[in-house]
Structure formats: C-alpha cells, structure tokens
Enzyme design. Structure first.
Site, PDB file in Angstrom:
ATOM      1  N   HIS A  63       0.848  -1.196   0.000  1.00  0.00           N
ATOM      2  CA  HIS A  63       0.000   0.000   0.000  1.00  0.00           C
ATOM      3  C   HIS A  63       0.877   1.236   0.000  1.00  0.00           C
ATOM      4  CE1 HIS A  63       0.906  -0.546   4.232  1.00  0.00           C
ATOM      5  NE2 HIS A  63       0.322   0.586   4.571  1.00  0.00           N
ATOM      6  N   HIS A  65       1.226   3.904   2.025  1.00  0.00           N
ATOM      7  CA  HIS A  65       1.675   4.655   3.198  1.00  0.00           C
ATOM      8  C   HIS A  65       3.201   4.754   3.113  1.00  0.00           C
ATOM      9  CE1 HIS A  65      -2.124   3.947   5.870  1.00  0.00           C
ATOM     10  NE2 HIS A  65      -2.151   5.139   5.311  1.00  0.00           N
ATOM     11  N   ASP A  67       5.831   4.475   5.021  1.00  0.00           N
ATOM     12  CA  ASP A  67       6.795   3.492   5.529  1.00  0.00           C
ATOM     13  C   ASP A  67       6.901   2.265   4.622  1.00  0.00           C
ATOM     14  OD1 ASP A  67       4.150   3.083   6.476  1.00  0.00           O
ATOM     15  OD2 ASP A  67       4.815   1.799   8.105  1.00  0.00           O
ATOM     16  N   HIS A  68       6.027   2.175   3.617  1.00  0.00           N
ATOM     17  CA  HIS A  68       6.036   1.027   2.708  1.00  0.00           C
ATOM     18  C   HIS A  68       6.483   1.398   1.292  1.00  0.00           C
ATOM     19  CE1 HIS A  68       3.903  -1.572   5.634  1.00  0.00           C
ATOM     20  NE2 HIS A  68       3.591  -0.378   6.091  1.00  0.00           N
ATOM     21  N   HIS A 141      -7.060  -2.612   5.880  1.00  0.00           N
ATOM     22  CA  HIS A 141      -6.294  -1.504   6.434  1.00  0.00           C
ATOM     23  C   HIS A 141      -7.085  -0.215   6.201  1.00  0.00           C
ATOM     24  CE1 HIS A 141      -2.791   0.246   8.169  1.00  0.00           C
ATOM     25  NE2 HIS A 141      -2.295   0.771   7.064  1.00  0.00           N
ATOM     26  N   ASP A 208       0.230  -4.256   6.698  1.00  0.00           N
ATOM     27  CA  ASP A 208      -0.750  -3.529   7.501  1.00  0.00           C
ATOM     28  C   ASP A 208      -2.201  -3.986   7.324  1.00  0.00           C
ATOM     29  OD1 ASP A 208       1.724  -2.374   7.555  1.00  0.00           O
ATOM     30  OD2 ASP A 208       0.967  -0.326   7.626  1.00  0.00           O
ATOM     31  N   HIS A 266       7.756  -4.942  11.260  1.00  0.00           N
ATOM     32  CA  HIS A 266       6.929  -3.743  11.242  1.00  0.00           C
ATOM     33  C   HIS A 266       6.545  -3.331  12.668  1.00  0.00           C
ATOM     34  CE1 HIS A 266       3.319  -1.232  10.329  1.00  0.00           C
ATOM     35  NE2 HIS A 266       3.933  -0.988   9.190  1.00  0.00           N
TER      36      HIS A 266
HETATM   37 ZN    ZN Z   1       2.981   0.454   7.800  1.00  0.00          ZN
END
Ligand code: ZN
Length: 303
Positions: A63, A65, A67-68, A141, A208, A266
């Site tokens: 996805h 976001h 951090d990914h 998520h 997530d 994570h």
């Molecule tokens: Zn994340």
C-alpha cells in the site's frame, strides 16, 4: 545452487528508530528477487546487505503509506543508474496509481530501466512463471492494501538409490523427468517408481491489516510467513483502531494456518525491547519464530 531466503532491509513501521529502518524485504527465490515494501533508506540498506539493483525482478508494494513506499524513488532510479537489463515488474494497489506515478518520477533522472507497472485491481493471480504463482489478496487496512502469496507447484524428488537400482543414469535421468516414463533394458520405469512427492514451497507477505479472512488465506500452509506485528497485546485497542496486528494475533494466525516459520516485523517505534513479541507469539505458535532485525537473512525452510 538455488537460493531461497528473505533478506530483511528494514523493520520499522511509521517512524524509523536508531536501530530500525523503515520496512524493506528482498525475497531471493532462485534467480528471482521480489522486493517488498521499500521504505526510506532501502537503497542504502541494499548496499549494506549485499543486494544489488540487478537482483530485483519484481517490486511488490502492499500500500501507499510512506513506511512502505518512500524508498521506491531511490530503488527505481538505481535500476537505471546500474543499467539493469531485465524487465522489472511493479505491483501496487491500483487506487494508489497517482502516488506511484509521483514516486516513480520524484526527481530528474535518465530512465533506461524497463519498469513494467502492473497495478492490482482485484484479488487474484498476478504472475505465473518458473518461480510458481504470485497472487494478491485485499487486506483490511485504512487504505487499499494487498498481501502477497507465492506458491511453487508440487513436484517430485528423484531418489538416487532407486534410480541406481533401475539402472538409470546420465541423460536417461533428464529424459525420465521430461517424459515421466522411460524404457531401460526392455523394462518400463515410471517417474513415480523412482521418486517421492515434493510439495512446492510457499511464502506469504502480510503487512498492515486487521485480522480478516484474507490474512488466513494468504498464510495458509506457507513455509515462511512475514507478517506485521506493530503492537503487543497490551495495545490491542490501538491495533484495532489503526488497523494493525499484535504479536499474539500473528502467532495465532501462524498456528491456525500451519505455518512453518514465522517472521514478525513492522514494529512500532514505541518499543525498544522486542523480546516480548517473540514471547507473545510463542504462546500460540510452537514453530520457529524470528523477530526480524535489520539486515538479517532468513532461509526459506526446505521441503
Ligand atoms: Zn505500515
């Protein structure tokens, strides 16, 4: 010799810490390299882990976001800088196409690499190849998120003693494998007579999400499960609110799905000591548990 291992490039959710970089995972699978969720700093971690841009054959983003995916620009530019000659396929949720386009063209560079965008529109098979079948399933998520599952077809393993007893050697071995049957000294020998079933290896990558059916479908019977465990059970309410899992939930999934090796990752930046993650998961799951650390390598358990 074929190598199947997970190279952990980063293990932090949301905010990196002094010891944990944002997410990032390279699955080496024979000649393939599946790069999952490259967060910030992935390019540098690749150097530290001995992973080259040439090793990457597929980019799999769960996805959009940060951090990914904030490592996507560096990784994509590096493919061109290093003149990677083979095509690299890029999967991400179709609803994130605008974000992916910006990541891909985040700054000026000479794009020579053959990056083939294959956005995910629905659950299903993404690719079939010598590596097996790569598929995706929608998770639960806060934005559209997909988990990934890689399944190698079942095959048969030759037993050298049985081959010897039947007088099969040299090029005849290849012929038997190809045709499933061979005639030696007027006798017909089938592949089944000199081999045993070898179940294909399976891998799943679950980031997530809250617990949902897709988590179980992705993790079903895998040899190696990489799964988020952002929180400990004490923060279960936060996990539900922000659509994440706890270590205990991850352990329960692994137990119910018959997973062989569980990799937790994570982690929220609120935790310094990660030992409780293993303890919590181990209350539910008695298989091997790896609490991921940046730059470790985790072999896929052999079949
Ligand atoms: Zn994340």
């Amino acid at each position: 010799m074929s190598v199947r291992e997970l190279v952990v490039l980063g293990t932090a959710s949301q905010a990196p810490t002094r010891t944990r970089k944002h997410n990032g995972y390279l699955l080496r699978w024979d000649g393939q390299g599946f790069l999952f969720d490259p967060g910030e700093g992935t390019q540098r971690q690749m150097v530290r882990a001995g992973v080259s841009a040439t090793d990457i054959t597929r980019l799999c983003v769960t996805h959009l976001h940060g951090d990914h995916c904030l490592g996507v620009p560096g990784v994509i530019q590096r493919l061109s800088l290093d003149r990677v000659a083979h095509p690299v396929h890029a999967h991400y949720p179709a609803s994130g196409a605008d974000y992916f386009a910006r990541l891909r063209h985040a700054s000026v560079f000479e794009e020579t690499a053959d990056l083939r965008e294959e956005p995910i529109h629905a659950d299903g098979v993404l690719a079939v190849g010598t590596f097996g079948t790569l598929s995706a399933r929608g998770l639960d998520h806060r934005i559209e998120t997909y988990g990934y599952r890689l399944v190698e077809p079942d095959s048969r393993r030759l037993i050298p003693e049985l081959l010897g007893a039947q007088g099969i050697s040299g090029p005849d071995v290849g012929r038997l494998q190809r045709d499933g049957v061979i005639v030696v000294q007027d006798r017909t020998v089938t592949l089944e007579q000199v081999s045993e079933p070898r179940p294909g290896q399976r891998f799943a990558f679950v980031m997530d999400t809250r617990l949902c059916d897709a988590v179980y479908a992705l993790a079903d019977g895998v040899d190696l499960l990489v799964i988020e465990s952002t929180y400990l059970e004490a923060e279960a309410e936060l996990a539900t609110t922000y659509a994440h899992l706890t270590a205990a939930q991850a352990g329960r999934v692994a137990a119910e799905c018959g997973v062989r090796k569980l990799v937790l990752s994570h982690f929220s930046q609120r935790y310094d000591d990660l030992r409780p993650f293993e303890q919590e998961a181990a209350k539910c799951f008695d298989g091997e548990i790896v609490v991921a650390e940046d730059l470790i390598r985790v072999p896929v358990p052999k079949r």
